[in-house]
Design a protein around this motif. Sequence first.
Motif, mmCIF file in Angstrom:
data_model
loop_
_atom_site.group_PDB
_atom_site.id
_atom_site.type_symbol
_atom_site.label_atom_id
_atom_site.label_comp_id
_atom_site.label_asym_id
_atom_site.label_seq_id
_atom_site.Cartn_x
_atom_site.Cartn_y
_atom_site.Cartn_z
ATOM 1 N N LEU A 346 52.925 56.949 50.332
ATOM 2 C CA LEU A 346 52.146 56.715 51.544
ATOM 3 C C LEU A 346 51.330 57.956 51.913
ATOM 4 C CD1 LEU A 346 54.798 54.851 53.744
ATOM 5 C CD2 LEU A 346 53.086 53.890 52.173
ATOM 6 N N LEU A 347 50.146 57.715 52.498
ATOM 7 C CA LEU A 347 49.283 58.831 52.887
ATOM 8 C C LEU A 347 49.939 59.707 53.939
ATOM 9 C CD1 LEU A 347 45.748 57.142 53.090
ATOM 10 C CD2 LEU A 347 46.802 58.344 51.167
ATOM 11 N N GLY A 348 50.768 59.099 54.805
ATOM 12 C CA GLY A 348 51.414 59.887 55.852
ATOM 13 C C GLY A 348 52.303 60.980 55.309
ATOM 14 N N GLY A 349 52.783 60.845 54.083
ATOM 15 C CA GLY A 349 53.656 61.842 53.497
ATOM 16 C C GLY A 349 52.925 62.975 52.811
ATOM 17 N N ILE A 350 51.604 62.844 52.593
ATOM 18 C CA ILE A 350 50.862 63.887 51.879
ATOM 19 C C ILE A 350 49.675 64.404 52.685
ATOM 20 C CG2 ILE A 350 51.541 63.020 49.603
ATOM 21 C CD1 ILE A 350 48.788 61.717 49.361
ATOM 22 N N VAL A 351 49.534 63.953 53.917
ATOM 23 C CA VAL A 351 48.397 64.338 54.743
ATOM 24 C C VAL A 351 48.440 65.835 55.044
ATOM 25 C CG1 VAL A 351 49.519 63.892 56.963
ATOM 26 C CG2 VAL A 351 47.035 63.678 56.762
ATOM 27 N N VAL A 352 47.247 66.451 55.097
ATOM 28 C CA VAL A 352 47.117 67.876 55.383
ATOM 29 C C VAL A 352 46.417 68.035 56.731
ATOM 30 C CG1 VAL A 352 46.040 70.038 54.655
ATOM 31 C CG2 VAL A 352 47.021 68.500 52.954
ATOM 32 N N ASN A 353 47.018 68.860 57.621
ATOM 33 C CA ASN A 353 46.405 69.067 58.933
ATOM 34 C C ASN A 353 46.483 70.523 59.364
ATOM 35 O OD1 ASN A 353 49.096 69.310 59.482
ATOM 36 N ND2 ASN A 353 49.238 67.510 60.813
#
Length: 428
Positions: A346-353
């Motif tokens: 899932l994108l939520g696990g690899i998102v960069v902020n």
Amino acid sequence: MSTPNRVYLARLAGVAVFDPNGDQVGRVRDAVARMRATQRPPEVVGLVAEMPMRRRIFLSINRITSIDPDGVVLGSGTLNLRRFEKRPNELLVLQELLDRRVQVEGGRAGSVVDVAMECSRGGEWTLSRVAVREHTGRLTRRGHLHQVDWDRVHGLGAVGDNRGTANLLAILEDLRPADLANALQDLPDARRNEVAAALDDERLADVLGELPEHDQVEILAALDRQRAADVLEEMEPDDAADLLNELPPPEQDVLLDLMEPDEADPVRQLLRYASGTAGSVMTSEPVILPPDATVAEALARIREPQLSPTVAAQVFVTRAPLTTPTGRYLGMVHFQRLLREPPADLLGGIVVNDIDPLRTSTPLPEITRRMATYDMVSMPVVDRNNRLVGAVTVDDVLDHSLPRDWRDRDAASPSSATHDGPLDGDDE
């Protein structure tokens, strides 16, 4: 590579130009012929070639060693890079003769579809033959194609308003939008507007985005308002907003009202931001997905062919809604990271902020500094409620950092001049 005795010039359009070492230095865009006071056919004095950075230069026919549909080869690797300017007694063959309405001896009317140049025993090239498609007056049948001698065709000598656009469009159809925009700038205003109007809405939208502002405005003004609104709908919202910013507010309102509401709304929003800020230069339609989307879904989304490379370089992750202004901004994922992760993740696990997003009021110099500091292709833009409202891409920054006239071929550099001197810059 050998040179045939007769060369049809429309077939040379776009052909590569090579130096003696076989390295490509440009592409053929037209041929230059010198009109004569007598009835003799015009003498071909050279070709016009487009070099890198869109500069068009003159190549003397005497410096060309071979010509065929596979390429034009020069006899010297040294070029005079002064910008080509046509002299009063010269003719740009493809630009001025293609689609010209003429009469062949015997009274038959037709249109020019190609012109041949021929080399005499003395080495002089002249315009010798004309391919003319006969006008039948019937809607269901194309006219016969005739190849006739130059002196048997009437209507070639004077430049008039007697040309169509079909064959010129056929020559230009394979050009990139930036190259087609470049070619349009070489046409007289009336001819340019005529060719632009003949393009379909999507193609014209792409070309307008590559033209100087004054040319964009003039072409748009030559269209009826509904057609102009249709073209604006096909443009990226930020490009449409930039173009509308060049128009008086009343005209902006008329065109926006003629656009479909869902196409006009993002453009209206961009027009509200102050010039030179992130809000004014951003695209309002980046790739946006929720945190529960998979890597496979993100890869499929950025593969969509209508996305530009800079827009497709990353996915922005937000809470719903997923159209700008979105729900809360969560971060971004670069496409290279997507390629390295399992498709089901899932994108939520690899998102960069870890990089602060831009604000709509962030000035352009600060945007440039931050993108250069972090080597970013694109940066998110959020409002005061941390909702994603768009993204600034590196091409947006370049477009607004360069001088306003950088696309304008008339804004010649100090080296611009006519082709008065020798091609190689020597003193022959």
